[in-house]
Design an enzyme around this catalytic site. Structure first.
Site, PDB file in Angstrom:
ATOM      1  N   SER A 172       0.856  -1.184   0.000  1.00 10.52           N
ATOM      2  CA  SER A 172       0.000   0.000   0.000  1.00 10.52           C
ATOM      3  C   SER A 172       0.886   1.226   0.000  1.00 10.52           C
ATOM      4  O   SER A 172       2.062   1.155   0.394  1.00 10.52           O
ATOM      5  CB  SER A 172      -0.902   0.004   1.250  1.00 10.52           C
ATOM      6  OG  SER A 172      -1.517   1.258   1.428  1.00 10.52           O
ATOM      7  N   TYR A 185      -7.224   9.212   8.656  1.00  5.66           N
ATOM      8  CA  TYR A 185      -7.707   7.841   8.703  1.00  5.66           C
ATOM      9  C   TYR A 185      -7.027   7.127   9.860  1.00  5.66           C
ATOM     10  O   TYR A 185      -6.552   6.006   9.755  1.00  5.66           O
ATOM     11  CB  TYR A 185      -7.374   7.167   7.376  1.00  5.66           C
ATOM     12  CG  TYR A 185      -8.411   6.164   6.920  1.00  5.66           C
ATOM     13  CD1 TYR A 185      -9.720   6.214   7.356  1.00  5.66           C
ATOM     14  CD2 TYR A 185      -8.054   5.177   6.034  1.00  5.66           C
ATOM     15  CE1 TYR A 185     -10.648   5.295   6.921  1.00  5.66           C
ATOM     16  CE2 TYR A 185      -8.969   4.253   5.583  1.00  5.66           C
ATOM     17  CZ  TYR A 185     -10.270   4.326   6.031  1.00  5.66           C
ATOM     18  OH  TYR A 185     -11.192   3.417   5.597  1.00  5.66           O
TER      19      TYR A 185
END
Length: 306
Positions: A172, A185
């Site tokens: 990621s 987040y």
């Protein structure tokens, strides 16, 4: 004096390396075929894993699909079979080492050698560090990185014997720069990003090890996408970059595999963000993070990643 001579000898190699890199930029890359290759995809029951399996099916690869969710993996298999692919499915919990090893032995005995391994399975824990239970942290690392070790140990020996294969690490953008796009987040940034940093490190170390051993026929690729819309949160939005869909990311991954690309950022503009993180002062970086914060209505749930 000896060190100075060694450095002088290094200069021609550096020049050659830069010329090779320039040639790769200017000339279209040579694409390989994955037709007939036996491809194992973990976490293939939905999201990016399913989309990746479908991409390989369109390229006429043989598929071995793993997932902890039997219903999801059967749906993926049916879609791949409609495209004409030969598909084998296994229900495997990638958080359990012995289960991975048992499934790998079964694959080798019943199907044969795996030539392309896509380590995609992953989990996200929706909680900040102090609210996350110990077993959740352990599961995050068991699936997001330790499973990569176990699957690679299971299938790499045959690849090395044949000097042929491809190992794909699905990581990621959070494995490079968690603060740059996941600051708001915060609910899973610690355990998730840490495991993804480890996945990037695994890819880089494996690449170097294979090179040192002279196994140039075994290729490696690491996929680092920004946020993918897989249903984990409701109505995700970002200001400066788009929310990615699994099908588009899978296409980018296949394109990278076909040209043996080592690191794939999706979108490619992430390279700019990585550079900015290295040069911006701390206060400017904080303002940048706030500007591009991820927004969403609520957390829906979690399962195998993207």
């Amino acid at each position: 004096m000896h060190t100075a001579l060694e450095l002088l000898r290094l200069l021609p190699l550096l020049l050659l390396a830069y010329l090779e890199a320039l040639a790769r930029l200017l000339l279209p890359p040579r694409r390989k075929s994955v037709q007939g290759e036996t491809v194992l995809v973990t976490g293939a029951g939905h999201g990016l894993g399913r989309s990746t399996a479908l991409e390989f099916a369109q390229h006429r690869s043989r598929l071995v699909l793993w997932d902890v969710n039997q219903h999801g993996i059967e749906e993926t298999a049916a879609e791949c079979q409609r495209l004409g692919a030969t598909v084998h499915t296994f229900v495997v919990d990638c958080s359990k080492r012995e289960e991975i090893y048992r499934a790998a032995e079964k694959v080798k005995k019943e199907i044969g050698d795996i030539s392309i391994l896509v380590n995609n399975a992953g989990v996200i824990t929706p909680a900040d560090l102090l609210s996350t239970q110990d077993h959740q942290i352990e599961q995050t690392f068991a699936v997001n990185i330790l499973a990569h070790f176990w699957t690679t140990k299971a299938f790499l020996p045959t690849m090395m014997k044949n000097n042929h294969g491809h190992i794909v690490t699905v990581s990621s953008a959070a494995g490079h720069m968690p603060a740059s796009f996941m600051l708001s987040y915060w609910l899973f940034v610690i355990s998730f990003s840490s495991s993804k940093f480890a996945a990037v490190g695994f890819h880089k170390a494996l690449t170097q090890e294979l090179s040192a051993l002279g196994k140039d026929g075994i290729k490696t690729t690491c996929l680092c996408p920004i946020f993918i819309n897989t249903g984990f949160v409701k109505n995700p939005k970002m200001r400066l970059t788009p929310i990615l869909e699994p099908d588009m990311v899978a296409k980018k991954l296949l394109e990278g595999i076909l040209i043996n690309q080592k690191m794939i950022f999706v979108p490619s503009s992430l390279n700019i963000f990585l550079f900015m993180e290295k040069i911006l002062p701390e206060r400017a970086l904080a303002a940048w993070n706030k500007l591009q914060a991820i927004q969403f209505d609520k957390v829906v749930g979690y399962r195998n990643k993207e």
